[in-house]
Design a protein around this motif. Structure first.
Motif, PDB file in Angstrom:
ATOM      1  N   LYS A 104     -16.764  48.679  21.897  1.00 59.97           N
ATOM      2  CA  LYS A 104     -17.633  47.529  21.656  1.00 59.97           C
ATOM      3  C   LYS A 104     -17.708  47.202  20.170  1.00 59.97           C
ATOM      4  O   LYS A 104     -17.627  46.028  19.777  1.00 59.97           O
ATOM      5  CB  LYS A 104     -19.037  47.809  22.209  1.00 59.97           C
ATOM      6  CG  LYS A 104     -19.977  46.637  22.068  1.00 59.97           C
ATOM      7  CD  LYS A 104     -21.327  46.938  22.679  1.00 59.97           C
ATOM      8  CE  LYS A 104     -22.257  45.740  22.452  1.00 59.97           C
ATOM      9  NZ  LYS A 104     -23.603  46.040  22.882  1.00 59.97           N
ATOM     10  N   LEU A 105     -17.837  48.232  19.317  1.00 59.64           N
ATOM     11  CA  LEU A 105     -17.876  48.006  17.868  1.00 59.64           C
ATOM     12  C   LEU A 105     -16.586  47.345  17.377  1.00 59.64           C
ATOM     13  O   LEU A 105     -16.621  46.439  16.541  1.00 59.64           O
ATOM     14  CB  LEU A 105     -18.102  49.321  17.116  1.00 59.64           C
ATOM     15  CG  LEU A 105     -19.501  49.923  17.205  1.00 59.64           C
ATOM     16  CD1 LEU A 105     -19.507  51.324  16.602  1.00 59.64           C
ATOM     17  CD2 LEU A 105     -20.507  49.032  16.485  1.00 59.64           C
ATOM     18  N   ILE A 106     -15.473  47.790  17.883  1.00 58.13           N
ATOM     19  CA  ILE A 106     -14.185  47.227  17.470  1.00 58.13           C
ATOM     20  C   ILE A 106     -14.021  45.802  17.973  1.00 58.13           C
ATOM     21  O   ILE A 106     -13.489  44.940  17.266  1.00 58.13           O
ATOM     22  CB  ILE A 106     -13.017  48.132  17.942  1.00 58.13           C
ATOM     23  CG1 ILE A 106     -13.077  49.473  17.198  1.00 58.13           C
ATOM     24  CG2 ILE A 106     -11.670  47.454  17.714  1.00 58.13           C
ATOM     25  CD1 ILE A 106     -12.124  50.519  17.725  1.00 58.13           C
ATOM     26  N   GLU A 107     -14.487  45.540  19.187  1.00 58.72           N
ATOM     27  CA  GLU A 107     -14.409  44.170  19.710  1.00 58.72           C
ATOM     28  C   GLU A 107     -15.283  43.220  18.894  1.00 58.72           C
ATOM     29  O   GLU A 107     -14.915  42.065  18.694  1.00 58.72           O
ATOM     30  CB  GLU A 107     -14.825  44.146  21.185  1.00 58.72           C
ATOM     31  CG  GLU A 107     -13.794  44.756  22.105  1.00 58.72           C
ATOM     32  CD  GLU A 107     -14.284  44.893  23.539  1.00 58.72           C
ATOM     33  OE1 GLU A 107     -15.467  44.599  23.820  1.00 58.72           O
ATOM     34  OE2 GLU A 107     -13.480  45.325  24.389  1.00 58.72           O
ATOM     35  N   GLU A 108     -16.430  43.703  18.423  1.00 54.27           N
ATOM     36  CA  GLU A 108     -17.326  42.866  17.626  1.00 54.27           C
ATOM     37  C   GLU A 108     -16.774  42.625  16.220  1.00 54.27           C
ATOM     38  O   GLU A 108     -16.953  41.546  15.668  1.00 54.27           O
ATOM     39  CB  GLU A 108     -18.707  43.523  17.533  1.00 54.27           C
ATOM     40  CG  GLU A 108     -19.464  43.504  18.835  1.00 54.27           C
ATOM     41  CD  GLU A 108     -20.752  44.310  18.761  1.00 54.27           C
ATOM     42  OE1 GLU A 108     -21.067  44.875  17.692  1.00 54.27           O
ATOM     43  OE2 GLU A 108     -21.451  44.386  19.792  1.00 54.27           O
TER      44      GLU A 108
END
Length: 102
Positions: A80-84
Protein backbone atom coordinates in the motif's frame (compact mmCIF):
# COMPACT_ATOMS: atom_id res chain seq x y z
CA UNK A 1 9.96 -32.80 0.52
CA UNK A 2 12.23 -30.15 1.93
CA UNK A 3 15.54 -31.28 3.40
CA UNK A 4 15.53 -29.79 6.90
CA UNK A 5 18.60 -29.26 9.06
CA UNK A 6 17.50 -32.01 11.41
CA UNK A 7 16.95 -34.44 8.53
CA UNK A 8 20.35 -33.75 7.00
CA UNK A 9 22.07 -34.06 10.40
CA UNK A 10 20.32 -37.40 10.98
CA UNK A 11 21.54 -38.67 7.62
CA UNK A 12 25.07 -37.44 8.30
CA UNK A 13 24.93 -39.17 11.69
CA UNK A 14 23.75 -42.40 10.07
CA UNK A 15 26.66 -42.33 7.62
CA UNK A 16 29.06 -41.50 10.48
CA UNK A 17 27.75 -44.40 12.57
CA UNK A 18 27.99 -46.69 9.54
CA UNK A 19 31.74 -46.15 9.54
CA UNK A 20 31.92 -44.34 6.22
CA UNK A 21 34.27 -41.42 5.62
CA UNK A 22 33.42 -37.73 5.30
CA UNK A 23 34.16 -37.95 1.58
CA UNK A 24 31.75 -40.86 1.17
CA UNK A 25 29.10 -38.93 3.10
CA UNK A 26 29.60 -35.86 0.89
CA UNK A 27 29.35 -37.99 -2.25
CA UNK A 28 26.17 -39.70 -1.05
CA UNK A 29 24.48 -36.45 -0.02
CA UNK A 30 25.31 -34.77 -3.34
CA UNK A 31 24.19 -37.86 -5.25
CA UNK A 32 20.87 -37.94 -3.41
CA UNK A 33 20.09 -34.24 -3.03
CA UNK A 34 22.20 -32.36 -5.59
CA UNK A 35 22.16 -28.63 -4.91
CA UNK A 36 20.03 -29.10 -1.80
CA UNK A 37 22.73 -31.18 -0.09
CA UNK A 38 24.52 -29.67 2.89
CA UNK A 39 27.87 -28.08 2.07
CA UNK A 40 31.11 -29.99 2.47
CA UNK A 41 32.00 -27.67 5.35
CA UNK A 42 28.75 -28.48 7.14
CA UNK A 43 29.23 -32.23 6.72
CA UNK A 44 32.82 -32.04 8.00
CA UNK A 45 31.75 -29.89 10.97
CA UNK A 46 29.05 -32.39 11.95
CA UNK A 47 31.44 -35.32 11.57
CA UNK A 48 33.74 -33.53 14.03
CA UNK A 49 30.85 -32.91 16.43
CA UNK A 50 29.84 -36.57 16.29
CA UNK A 51 33.45 -37.67 16.88
CA UNK A 52 33.48 -35.50 20.03
CA UNK A 53 30.35 -37.27 21.25
CA UNK A 54 27.75 -34.61 20.46
CA UNK A 55 24.70 -36.32 19.02
CA UNK A 56 22.13 -33.51 19.31
CA UNK A 57 20.44 -33.21 15.93
CA UNK A 58 18.28 -30.14 16.59
CA UNK A 59 19.38 -26.53 17.02
CA UNK A 60 19.87 -25.09 20.48
CA UNK A 61 17.40 -22.37 21.45
CA UNK A 62 18.71 -18.88 20.79
CA UNK A 63 18.37 -15.68 22.75
CA UNK A 64 16.58 -12.68 21.34
CA UNK A 65 13.43 -11.81 19.57
CA UNK A 66 12.45 -13.95 16.58
CA UNK A 67 12.15 -12.32 13.19
CA UNK A 68 8.51 -11.38 12.74
CA UNK A 69 8.64 -8.57 10.19
CA UNK A 70 7.52 -10.76 7.31
CA UNK A 71 3.82 -11.15 7.98
CA UNK A 72 0.96 -10.87 5.53
CA UNK A 73 -0.14 -7.71 7.33
CA UNK A 74 3.28 -6.08 6.81
CA UNK A 75 3.48 -7.23 3.20
CA UNK A 76 0.08 -5.66 2.51
CA UNK A 77 1.10 -2.46 4.32
CA UNK A 78 4.34 -2.17 2.31
CA UNK A 79 2.44 -2.78 -0.92
CA UNK A 80 0.00 0.00 0.00
CA UNK A 81 2.84 2.43 0.84
CA UNK A 82 4.51 1.73 -2.49
CA UNK A 83 1.25 2.13 -4.40
CA UNK A 84 0.68 5.50 -2.71
CA UNK A 85 4.24 6.73 -3.33
CA UNK A 86 6.46 4.83 -5.75
CA UNK A 87 9.48 6.80 -4.52
CA UNK A 88 9.08 5.84 -0.88
CA UNK A 89 12.43 4.82 0.60
CA UNK A 90 13.14 1.85 2.78
CA UNK A 91 13.82 3.95 5.88
CA UNK A 92 10.36 5.52 5.58
CA UNK A 93 8.78 2.10 5.30
CA UNK A 94 10.81 0.92 8.29
CA UNK A 95 9.76 3.91 10.39
CA UNK A 96 6.12 3.71 9.37
CA UNK A 97 5.75 0.00 10.11
CA UNK A 98 8.24 -0.09 13.00
CA UNK A 99 10.19 -2.98 11.52
CA UNK A 100 13.92 -3.69 11.70
CA UNK A 101 16.55 -3.36 9.00
CA UNK A 102 16.77 -7.09 8.38
Amino acid sequence: MELTRENSRAMIYYVFRSGLTQKQCIDRMISAFGDEAPSKTTICRWFSEFQRGLVKLSDDPRQGRPKTAVTQENVDAVRKLIEEDQHVIYREIQATLDIGMS
